[in-house]
Design a protein around this motif. Sequence first.
Motif, PDB file in Angstrom:
ATOM      1  N   ASN A  15       0.815  -1.223   0.000  1.00  0.00           N
ATOM      2  CA  ASN A  15       0.000   0.000   0.000  1.00  0.00           C
ATOM      3  C   ASN A  15       0.853   1.280   0.000  1.00  0.00           C
ATOM      4  N   HIS A  16       2.033   1.205  -0.605  1.00  0.00           N
ATOM      5  CA  HIS A  16       2.892   2.385  -0.776  1.00  0.00           C
ATOM      6  C   HIS A  16       2.619   2.977  -2.161  1.00  0.00           C
ATOM      7  N   LEU A  17       1.486   3.666  -2.303  1.00  0.00           N
ATOM      8  CA  LEU A  17       1.042   4.107  -3.625  1.00  0.00           C
ATOM      9  C   LEU A  17       1.911   5.231  -4.192  1.00  0.00           C
ATOM     10  N   GLU A  18       2.410   6.121  -3.333  1.00  0.00           N
ATOM     11  CA  GLU A  18       3.271   7.186  -3.843  1.00  0.00           C
ATOM     12  C   GLU A  18       4.550   6.601  -4.441  1.00  0.00           C
ATOM     13  N   ARG A  19       5.078   5.601  -3.774  1.00  0.00           N
ATOM     14  CA  ARG A  19       6.253   4.908  -4.302  1.00  0.00           C
ATOM     15  C   ARG A  19       5.916   4.250  -5.641  1.00  0.00           C
ATOM     16  N   MET A  20       4.754   3.646  -5.726  1.00  0.00           N
ATOM     17  CA  MET A  20       4.317   3.007  -6.965  1.00  0.00           C
ATOM     18  C   MET A  20       4.197   4.030  -8.089  1.00  0.00           C
ATOM     19  N   HIS A  21       3.603   5.197  -7.808  1.00  0.00           N
ATOM     20  CA  HIS A  21       3.448   6.237  -8.827  1.00  0.00           C
ATOM     21  C   HIS A  21       4.807   6.697  -9.349  1.00  0.00           C
ATOM     22  N   SER A  22       5.756   6.877  -8.456  1.00  0.00           N
ATOM     23  CA  SER A  22       7.088   7.316  -8.886  1.00  0.00           C
ATOM     24  C   SER A  22       7.758   6.267  -9.764  1.00  0.00           C
ATOM     25  N   LEU A  23       7.513   4.981  -9.474  1.00  0.00           N
ATOM     26  CA  LEU A  23       8.070   3.909 -10.295  1.00  0.00           C
ATOM     27  C   LEU A  23       7.422   3.865 -11.672  1.00  0.00           C
ATOM     28  N   VAL A  24       6.115   4.115 -11.735  1.00  0.00           N
ATOM     29  CA  VAL A  24       5.413   4.153 -13.030  1.00  0.00           C
ATOM     30  C   VAL A  24       5.983   5.266 -13.906  1.00  0.00           C
ATOM     31  N   VAL A  25       6.179   6.444 -13.319  1.00  0.00           N
ATOM     32  CA  VAL A  25       6.724   7.578 -14.064  1.00  0.00           C
ATOM     33  C   VAL A  25       8.146   7.281 -14.527  1.00  0.00           C
ATOM     34  N   ALA A  26       8.987   6.782 -13.620  1.00  0.00           N
ATOM     35  CA  ALA A  26      10.378   6.489 -13.963  1.00  0.00           C
ATOM     36  C   ALA A  26      10.467   5.412 -15.035  1.00  0.00           C
ATOM     37  N   SER A  27       9.684   4.353 -14.883  1.00  0.00           N
ATOM     38  CA  SER A  27       9.707   3.257 -15.849  1.00  0.00           C
ATOM     39  C   SER A  27       9.270   3.728 -17.226  1.00  0.00           C
ATOM     40  N   SER A  28       8.242   4.572 -17.282  1.00  0.00           N
ATOM     41  CA  SER A  28       7.729   5.073 -18.564  1.00  0.00           C
ATOM     42  C   SER A  28       8.730   5.994 -19.243  1.00  0.00           C
TER      43      SER A  28
ATOM     44  N   LEU B  54      -5.223   4.204 -14.266  1.00  0.00           N
ATOM     45  CA  LEU B  54      -4.803   5.268 -13.353  1.00  0.00           C
ATOM     46  C   LEU B  54      -5.752   5.447 -12.164  1.00  0.00           C
ATOM     47  N   PRO B  55      -7.089   5.395 -12.362  1.00  0.00           N
ATOM     48  CA  PRO B  55      -7.973   5.469 -11.182  1.00  0.00           C
ATOM     49  C   PRO B  55      -7.782   4.299 -10.217  1.00  0.00           C
ATOM     50  N   LEU B  56      -7.440   3.109 -10.746  1.00  0.00           N
ATOM     51  CA  LEU B  56      -7.273   1.939  -9.880  1.00  0.00           C
ATOM     52  C   LEU B  56      -6.082   2.100  -8.940  1.00  0.00           C
ATOM     53  N   ILE B  57      -5.034   2.790  -9.400  1.00  0.00           N
ATOM     54  CA  ILE B  57      -3.856   2.977  -8.548  1.00  0.00           C
ATOM     55  C   ILE B  57      -3.830   4.380  -7.931  1.00  0.00           C
ATOM     56  N   GLN B  58      -4.965   5.087  -8.079  1.00  0.00           N
ATOM     57  CA  GLN B  58      -5.162   6.416  -7.475  1.00  0.00           C
ATOM     58  C   GLN B  58      -4.114   7.435  -7.948  1.00  0.00           C
ATOM     59  N   MET B  59      -3.815   7.360  -9.242  1.00  0.00           N
ATOM     60  CA  MET B  59      -2.876   8.313  -9.844  1.00  0.00           C
ATOM     61  C   MET B  59      -3.660   9.239 -10.769  1.00  0.00           C
ATOM     62  N   PRO B  60      -3.662  10.551 -10.548  1.00  0.00           N
ATOM     63  CA  PRO B  60      -4.428  11.475 -11.389  1.00  0.00           C
ATOM     64  C   PRO B  60      -3.912  11.478 -12.830  1.00  0.00           C
ATOM     65  N   MET B  61      -4.846  11.575 -13.779  1.00  0.00           N
ATOM     66  CA  MET B  61      -4.473  11.615 -15.188  1.00  0.00           C
ATOM     67  C   MET B  61      -3.590  12.819 -15.495  1.00  0.00           C
ATOM     68  N   ASP B  62      -3.906  13.980 -14.911  1.00  0.00           N
ATOM     69  CA  ASP B  62      -3.110  15.173 -15.210  1.00  0.00           C
ATOM     70  C   ASP B  62      -1.670  15.028 -14.710  1.00  0.00           C
ATOM     71  N   ALA B  63      -1.487  14.298 -13.618  1.00  0.00           N
ATOM     72  CA  ALA B  63      -0.135  14.062 -13.110  1.00  0.00           C
ATOM     73  C   ALA B  63       0.652  13.184 -14.091  1.00  0.00           C
TER      74      ALA B  63
END
Length: 508
Positions: free
Chosen positions: A299-312, A427-436
């Motif tokens: 449940n470390h979603l902020e960490r997950m979001h940063s990994l999605v951005v970095a990986s992409s 993106l809604p499933l992992i609570q990451m805003p589309m604009d972000a």
Amino acid sequence: MQNENKRIAYNTVLLYVRMGILVLISLYTSRMILKTLGVEDFGINNVVGGVITFLGFLTNSLAGASSRYITFYLGKGNLPELKNIFQNIVLIHVLFAGVVFLIGETVGLWFVLTQLNIPAAREHAAMWVYQLSILTSMGSLLSTPFNAAIIAHEKMSAFAYLTLGDALLKLIAVFVLIYIPADKLIFYALYMFTIQAFDFTLYILYCKRHFEETKDIQLRQTDRKLFKDIFSYAGWTMNGNLAIFGYTQGLNILLNIFFNPVVNAARGIAVQVQSIANNFCTNFQMAINPQLTKSYAANHLERMHSLVVASSKYSVYLMLLICIPLSLEADTVLSWWLGSFPAHTKSFLRLILFTSILFCLSNPIINSVHATGRIKKFQIVEGTILLLIVPISYLLLRFTTLPPEVVFFVHITVEIIAQYARLRIVLPLIQMPMDAYVRQVLCKIVPVFVLSVGLSLLVYRQAPDNFIGFLLVCASSTLILLGCIYLLGLSPQEKTMVKNKLTTLRKR
């Protein structure tokens, strides 16, 4: 988190060392196999083997399920449940290996015998290739749980050594193939099956020695509820993977039906180069993916979001590093590598490399939805969109006189539509805003892509058509891309980190 980042960095470096060796081996073996088999047999091997490879959607679906469940429960730290998970995963793979055999010997066999464009003199060899491809596919399916366990445990050194061993065995095949007095196409297919059997044995031995959950597998002792959950998960992923294998092997079959094996050979060469280029993306993402799933499990979603951005972002940048010079100098590279090559190879290569860039963006999103386990809607929507590639391509080839390149343009267009659908669902499933996501990923990547390609193309048009020109194009495109990435593709924090690293290196 710092230890996790160090592990990602270590695994990434290790996988890139592996990739460098594999690239050299692959370039040489591909050239020699094409030269030794000949264009026609190379094309036959590509299309006939591709019929059973089409069933690889089963392998990929089960591989996704295996990786997700093993990694997820590793993140939970529950060993008894992990053992139960692995045991049920192995049983599912055994059952599906049987399904591959049944489909391959019925529907698949009928298709090869009645629908493919195979020269009469090579029908016997083509049948050998097909039968051995069935066995090779079954072996690949059975080794999937053990391969998934190695990656889930982030034992990338073992993964690197095992895959390098596989590559070296394929290199040996090239030298044996030159001197073998038997039918070279049949021998090559037999050798590939032998390598698969050897790999399967090594994966099992390594896992049983190092991972507790892979020991003492009892296939009769199954958890019906867990078996149903894993099977259901794999079943939904099959829709998306069926679409992927539909447009890869489906397009290959369409090219054979409407054209000839030489066009299949051109596509086969382009796909081999694409596979090498894809390593720049997949090796980086392979190091990140286990952490991505474990972050969601914890449940470390902020960490997950940063990994999605970095990986992409970074995987696209790495892909552009190889794709821009390779696309511009495709004719030169293919000539040096192969000498002569079939018509359409150069255009196929350029188009297929562009699809690889799109893959770099889609894969982190796909891995994110697999981490959540909520894949039903995603697979239905994504799979339905991607399945349109083959029928649209068929209609264009059937009712127009368009060249074979049209199937790749269809693929690119549909893939862009599918990526938009992925973002709207995941993106809604992992609570990451589309604009972000748009701000941190797309608004960084698109300017870098447009400007670096445009400036590199200008240099290419002015460069002389010789070796000096080749070096000039490669060096300038690399410098242009790195400059665009720094100026347009990095956040202020990332720019600061780059400056600090450069300062540290200068002091050393």
